[in-house]
Scaffold this active site. Structure first.
Site, mmCIF file in Angstrom:
data_model
loop_
_atom_site.group_PDB
_atom_site.id
_atom_site.type_symbol
_atom_site.label_atom_id
_atom_site.label_comp_id
_atom_site.label_asym_id
_atom_site.label_seq_id
_atom_site.Cartn_x
_atom_site.Cartn_y
_atom_site.Cartn_z
ATOM 1 C CG ASP A 62 2.781 -10.237 -0.078
ATOM 2 O OD1 ASP A 62 2.954 -11.356 0.400
ATOM 3 O OD2 ASP A 62 3.514 -9.257 0.145
ATOM 4 C CE LYS B 209 3.249 -10.382 5.405
ATOM 5 N NZ LYS B 209 4.478 -9.635 5.329
ATOM 6 C CG MET C 229 -0.683 -0.619 5.573
ATOM 7 S SD MET C 229 0.602 -1.517 6.441
ATOM 8 C CE MET C 229 1.955 -0.365 6.413
HETATM 9 N N1 SAH Z 1 5.381 -2.382 -0.184
HETATM 10 C C1 SAH Z 1 4.187 -1.688 -0.564
HETATM 11 C C2 SAH Z 1 3.369 -1.228 0.607
HETATM 12 C C3 SAH Z 1 2.825 -2.338 1.462
HETATM 13 S S1 SAH Z 1 1.828 -1.755 2.767
HETATM 14 C C4 SAH Z 1 4.567 -0.479 -1.435
HETATM 15 O O1 SAH Z 1 5.723 -0.135 -1.536
HETATM 16 O O2 SAH Z 1 3.671 0.108 -2.029
HETATM 17 C C5 SAH Z 1 0.224 -1.850 2.094
HETATM 18 C C6 SAH Z 1 -0.356 -0.483 1.850
HETATM 19 O O3 SAH Z 1 0.151 0.064 0.657
HETATM 20 C C7 SAH Z 1 -1.839 -0.465 1.668
HETATM 21 O O4 SAH Z 1 -2.526 -0.495 2.900
HETATM 22 C C8 SAH Z 1 -2.052 0.846 0.937
HETATM 23 O O5 SAH Z 1 -1.991 1.928 1.840
HETATM 24 C C9 SAH Z 1 -0.808 0.934 0.080
HETATM 25 N N2 SAH Z 1 -1.063 0.478 -1.308
HETATM 26 C C10 SAH Z 1 -0.464 -0.539 -1.949
HETATM 27 N N3 SAH Z 1 -0.905 -0.637 -3.205
HETATM 28 C C11 SAH Z 1 -1.809 0.344 -3.377
HETATM 29 C C12 SAH Z 1 -2.621 0.770 -4.457
HETATM 30 N N4 SAH Z 1 -2.599 0.148 -5.657
HETATM 31 N N5 SAH Z 1 -3.444 1.831 -4.279
HETATM 32 C C13 SAH Z 1 -3.480 2.471 -3.110
HETATM 33 N N6 SAH Z 1 -2.745 2.106 -2.052
HETATM 34 C C14 SAH Z 1 -1.916 1.061 -2.174
#
Ligand code: SAH
Length: 474
Positions: free
Chosen positions: A249, A271, A384
């Protein structure tokens, strides 16, 4: 890369070694171990070197070096303490396109001797290209302790079945999958335990039993964490190193992707917000398609695959198609970003529970139960939510959350350009409007955000006072 590591077949090949002292002796030992026929030219040859040459069919010539000695040689090594002579040998060799090593003079070498870990037939060479030989030796020492002595036996066992396996499995891919299973599974363990006979029997049975057309692949659904590759689990790394195909992704960081097996096919399945490179059904189909050809498919997701990752849906498709899978949890963004921002999600005095929620709104409204999100003594983390921050803030306040509740945005958490912006539930949307912190970003709402000022330890601060415009005096 200044030097390309290659392994030289020297069995019965003529090599010239100039010098007869201890340094020459060390090189001669290596050359003899590789089966070379060594001719030594020197004014004096030490006894040990003479014995070594006698035992291994080499010869010592007592006298002066001259260029004609290079005729018909495969390699030349100069191990004298006469700089002028070393230079001459270097030029003579280069003129004849002969590989030359002048001991301790990297500038005069066209090849270098690496530090060697010998598990023949497995051999590992470590080189610093002549710039830090001690470092190469230290690394070798580490490898020595880490690689089981019996790797050599395992390689010999594999070698004795090579032709049989080649006959049974016609494609390179089929053979690789077969050997990867053998070399990492029960058969390898038997060899390490000194039970070579049992291992041989098992290997023979496995070759007979397997059907090359129906090798089953497997899917590893792996959480790649939030960005910093050091936050991967050992298991994630091990399986990533076995991948034939990787579907990843946008949230997977390049540094994490870089740790997948070099030869794996990397497929970006998108995505980014509102821009699905491959729709979800397409991803499900790709997983099934590759696994059915016997491949090891890594499905790499940002954070944890089961937290806002649609990992469950992908597994349901695999299950329906009878494809075996494993799931490896990853550190989810809420956990990683809060720790890297110095914001404990729970705290005895401030928050006894924490909620992870999606900030995405359907048709500009939301299914979220805001009455639940405004309870005191809890932390709420929005995934998100960057684009809906103004609505989220407004709704929470409308449902009774105090407007001065501390709140933070953690942008690109755990990466080198992590930024943290703190404010209150009320002020954060306007601060972000000015700061324009980039996605991916997480919003944390709750009293625990106050701890950030004292506990922050990583990345860059975005100071609210630098963003707030100074109000003009009336
Ligand atoms: N499966 C992922 C989340 C996917 S949804 C997890 O467990 O982290 C995607 C959202 O995750 C983004 O919109 C943001 O809100 C958050 N996110 C993912 N990586 C991030 C990062 N390095 N810093 C800040 N927010 C992050």
């Amino acid at each position: 890369m200044d030097y390309l590591p290659l392994f030289f077949k020297l069995t019965k090949q003529d090599v010239l070694l100039v010098g007869g002292g201890n340094v020459a002796l060390r090189k001669a030992r290596l050359l003899c171990r590789a089966g070379a026929t060594v001719t030594v030219i020197a004014h004096k040859v030490c006894d040990e070197l003479q014995d070594l040459l006698d035992e291994n069919g080499g010869a010592a010539v007592i006298g002066e070096y001259h260029a004609a000695l290079l005729d018909d040689k495969m390699l030349v090594i100069a191990a004298t303490d006469d700089n002028e002579l070393n230079q001459r040998i270097h030029y003579d060799a280069v003129e004849r396109n002969l590989p030359i090593n002048v001991v301790d003079s990297p500038d005069l070498c066209t090849f270098v001797f690496p530090a060697i870990v010998d598990r023949s037939p497995v051999v590992i060479g470590v080189s610093s290209g002549g710039s830090a030989p001690v470092l190469a030796r230290l690394l070798r020492a580490r490898l020595e302790t880490w690689i089981p002595k019996s790797y050599g036996k395992l390689a010999s066992l594999a070698n004795s079945f090579r032709n049989q396996v080649k006959q049974k499995f016609s494609t390179v891919d089929q053979r690789r999958i077969f050997w990867e299973n053998v070399l990492q599974g029960q058969i390898a363990e038997k060899v390490f335990a000194g039970r070579t006979d049992e291992a041989t029997e098992l290997l023979q049975d496995k070759i007979s039993a397997e059907d090359p057309e129906h090798q089953t692949g497997e899917v590893y659904l792996i959480g790649g964490g939030p960005g910093d590759p050091e936050l991967l689990t050992f298991k994630a790394l091990r399986l990533m190193q076995q991948a034939d195909v990787v579907l990843y992704d946008a949230l997977v960081s390049p540094a994490v992707l870089d740790l997948c097996r070099r030869d794996a096919d990397l497929i970006f399945v998108g995505k980014k917000r509102d821009n699905h490179a491959v729709p979800q059904e397409g991803i499900n189909e790709l997983l099934v398609k590759h696994a059915k050809t016997g491949k090891r498919v890594v499905r790499l997701k940002g954070g944890d695959p089961f937290i806002f990752g649609r990992g469950g849906e992908e597994l349901e498709t695999l299950k329906a198609n009878d494809i075996p899978f494993q799931v490896v949890p990853g550190i989810t963004a809420a956990s990683a970003c809060s720790t890297y921002a110095g914001i404990p999600l729970t705290h005895r005095n401030y928050a006894q529970s924490v909620k992870f929620v999606t900030g995405q709104l359907k048709n500009r409204t939301t299914d979220l139960n805001f009455d639940e999100l405004v309870h005191p003594n809890q932390t709420v983390v929005f995934y998100m939510g960057l684009h809906t921050l103004p609505q989220l803030s407004q709704k929470l306040i409308e449902h009774g959350k105090p407007a001065d509740t501390p709140a933070a945005i953690v942008s690109r958490g755990t990466s080198a350009d992590q930024k943290v912006l703190t404010g209150t539930l009320e002020s954060l949307p306007a601060l972000q409007e000015k700061a324009q912190l980039p996605a991916p970003a997480l919003i944390i709402v709750g009293e625990v955000v106050e701890l950030h000022e004292n506990l922050c330890w990583f990345g860059e601060e975005v100071l609210a006072q630098n963003l707030t415009p100074v109000k003009a005096e009336p």
